[in-house]
Structures are given as structure tokens and as C-alpha cells.
Write a protein that holds these residues in place. Structure first.
Motif, PDB file in Angstrom:
ATOM      1  N   SER A 146       3.968  -2.061   3.994  1.00 45.28           N
ATOM      2  CA  SER A 146       3.004  -1.545   4.967  1.00 45.28           C
ATOM      3  C   SER A 146       2.788  -0.072   4.674  1.00 45.28           C
ATOM      4  O   SER A 146       3.476   0.789   5.223  1.00 45.28           O
ATOM      5  CB  SER A 146       3.521  -1.715   6.401  1.00 45.28           C
ATOM      6  N   PRO A 147       1.862   0.232   3.774  1.00 43.48           N
ATOM      7  CA  PRO A 147       1.615   1.634   3.431  1.00 43.48           C
ATOM      8  C   PRO A 147       1.274   2.459   4.670  1.00 43.48           C
ATOM      9  O   PRO A 147       0.584   1.993   5.571  1.00 43.48           O
ATOM     10  CB  PRO A 147       0.428   1.559   2.482  1.00 43.48           C
ATOM     11  N   THR A 148       1.779   3.679   4.676  1.00 43.04           N
ATOM     12  CA  THR A 148       1.557   4.559   5.824  1.00 43.04           C
ATOM     13  C   THR A 148       0.608   5.709   5.520  1.00 43.04           C
ATOM     14  O   THR A 148       0.313   6.501   6.398  1.00 43.04           O
ATOM     15  CB  THR A 148       2.900   5.126   6.316  1.00 43.04           C
ATOM     16  N   ASP A 149       0.173   5.843   4.262  1.00 39.18           N
ATOM     17  CA  ASP A 149      -0.860   6.833   3.944  1.00 39.18           C
ATOM     18  C   ASP A 149      -1.811   6.227   2.911  1.00 39.18           C
ATOM     19  O   ASP A 149      -1.497   5.225   2.277  1.00 39.18           O
ATOM     20  CB  ASP A 149      -0.258   8.159   3.458  1.00 39.18           C
ATOM     21  N   HIS A 150      -2.972   6.831   2.764  1.00 41.83           N
ATOM     22  CA  HIS A 150      -4.017   6.263   1.918  1.00 41.83           C
ATOM     23  C   HIS A 150      -3.626   6.257   0.441  1.00 41.83           C
ATOM     24  O   HIS A 150      -3.989   5.335  -0.281  1.00 41.83           O
ATOM     25  CB  HIS A 150      -5.334   7.004   2.134  1.00 41.83           C
ATOM     26  N   GLY A 151      -2.872   7.248  -0.007  1.00 44.18           N
ATOM     27  CA  GLY A 151      -2.431   7.277  -1.402  1.00 44.18           C
ATOM     28  C   GLY A 151      -1.515   6.106  -1.707  1.00 44.18           C
ATOM     29  O   GLY A 151      -1.645   5.441  -2.736  1.00 44.18           O
ATOM     30  N   PRO A 189      -9.620   4.759  10.528  1.00 45.97           N
ATOM     31  CA  PRO A 189      -8.352   5.414  10.864  1.00 45.97           C
ATOM     32  C   PRO A 189      -7.276   4.440  11.365  1.00 45.97           C
ATOM     33  O   PRO A 189      -6.087   4.721  11.230  1.00 45.97           O
ATOM     34  CB  PRO A 189      -8.741   6.411  11.958  1.00 45.97           C
ATOM     35  N   GLN A 190      -7.660   3.299  11.884  1.00 46.01           N
ATOM     36  CA  GLN A 190      -6.682   2.344  12.408  1.00 46.01           C
ATOM     37  C   GLN A 190      -5.992   1.547  11.300  1.00 46.01           C
ATOM     38  O   GLN A 190      -4.957   0.942  11.523  1.00 46.01           O
ATOM     39  CB  GLN A 190      -7.356   1.376  13.376  1.00 46.01           C
ATOM     40  N   LEU A 191      -6.560   1.538  10.115  1.00 47.38           N
ATOM     41  CA  LEU A 191      -6.053   0.733   9.014  1.00 47.38           C
ATOM     42  C   LEU A 191      -4.581   1.021   8.708  1.00 47.38           C
ATOM     43  O   LEU A 191      -3.811   0.104   8.427  1.00 47.38           O
ATOM     44  CB  LEU A 191      -6.912   0.959   7.773  1.00 47.38           C
ATOM     45  N   LEU A 192      -4.173   2.267   8.792  1.00 49.63           N
ATOM     46  CA  LEU A 192      -2.790   2.630   8.479  1.00 49.63           C
ATOM     47  C   LEU A 192      -1.790   2.146   9.525  1.00 49.63           C
ATOM     48  O   LEU A 192      -0.596   2.098   9.254  1.00 49.63           O
ATOM     49  CB  LEU A 192      -2.671   4.149   8.289  1.00 49.63           C
TER      50      LEU A 192
END
Length: 183
Positions: free
Chosen positions: A9-14, A53-56
Motif C-alpha cells: 500500500s504505497p503511501t506516496d506517489h513516488g 488526493p484520496q488515492l494514497l
């Protein structure tokens, strides 16, 4: 290929790009017409991810599902654009470009424009208005129908018949005298 993102579950876009970029690109590469198109579409998908913005806050599988859906939509849009505006190789197009420095081509262009203008003047005022709205102002048939208070299929048919009439007018051979001028 990443089929399950249960434990990720990635927590940032990178991090999201590092985890999901390869499977999204692979999917797009399988269906796109070129590697460059697949790269562009992948970039579009992750640009859309930046706008959500909710994707993370979502779980890994939900993030991947959303990215796959966006990728499929971007691919569909790409197909539609390609079918509406077929690509032409630049070297083929360069052969038909208008050369403003060639006096013969300039004269021919002016003559063609004059002939088109004459043919349009022979059309009814409604047909002239249709052409002006569609090609002069770039309106779609639905917009023209609304302006003319007609239904869209009727406007589409009138426009089609007007264009066919213009083509017919162009195909009628003109009478020329011995000097090549119109009689």
C-alpha cells in the motif's frame, strides 16, 4: 507481473509509481501502437493519480484497480483520437505543404479559393449558413441544430447534401477557351 497488491500500500506517489508503474506500462505497451505511446499513456495515468488526493489512503488492491481503470480509459481515448485524426508521416505531409514562395502554387491556390467562393455563392442561403457555422466557426452539428432550431439528424443530412453538391459542382468540367481561360 504484479497481480496482487495485498501486502503493498504505497503511501506516496513516488512509491506508487515504483510499485505500479511496470505493470501499468506493460498493460499499455501490449495494447498501444508504439512504445512511445505506451510511455505517454503511462505518464497520463500517473498524472491523473496526482490529481486524486484520496488515492494514497486506499489499500494496495484498490489503488492498482483504480490505476488499471484509468489506463484502460486513457487507452480507449487514444484509440478514439487516432481514428478521428489519423496520423500521417511527416515526410509524406511535407510533400503536400503549401509553399508560399512558389508563384505557381500561390496562383493555383488563389484560383481554387476563387472557384470555391463562386460555388458557395451558388448555394442557397441556408446551405451557405450551414457551411459558415460548421467550417467557419467550427461548430458541431448539435450546436448548429440548436442555433437553427432543427433536429441534429436533419442538420447532418443537410450538411452532407451541401458538401455533396459542392463536390458535384467541382466535378462539372468547365468550358475553357483557346487561351485556357474560362468562357
Amino acid at each position: 507481473m504484479l497481480n496482487s497488491a495485498d501486502e503493498i500500500s504505497p503511501t506516496d506517489h513516488g512509491e506508487m509509481f515504483r510499485c505500479y508503474g511496470p505493470p501499468i506500462f506493460t498493460y499499455l505497451r501490449l495494447h498501444a501502437s508504439s512504445r512511445e505511446e505506451a510511455e505517454d499513456l503511462t505518464l497520463d495515468v500517473f498524472t491523473a493519480a496526482l490529481g486524486n488526493p484520496q488515492l494514497l489512503t486506499w489499500s494496495g488492491p484498490r489503488q492498482l484497480g483504480w490505476l488499471r481503470r484509468v489506463a484502460a480509459n486513457k487507452l480507449t481515448d487514444s484509440y478514439r483520437r487516432a481514428n478521428r485524426r489519423p496520423a500521417m508521416a511527416l515526410d509524406q505531409f511535407a510533400e503536400i505543404l503549401f509553399d508560399e514562395n512558389d508563384p505557381v502554387l500561390v496562383a493555383q491556390h488563389r484560383e481554387d479559393y476563387s472557384q470555391l467562393h463562386q460555388h458557395i455563392q451558388q448555394l442557397s442561403p441556408l446551405q451557405q449558413q450551414l457551411l459558415r457555422l460548421r467550417y467557419g466557426h467550427g461548430l458541431h452539428t448539435a450546436e448548429i441544430a440548436e442555433l437553427l432550431n432543427k433536429n441534429e439528424p436533419a442538420v447532418r443530412q443537410m450538411l452532407s447534401r451541401t458538401i455533396s453538391l459542392l463536390r458535384t459542382m467541382y466535378n462539372i468540367p468547365s468550358t475553357r477557351n483557346s487561351k485556357g481561360e474560362r468562357a
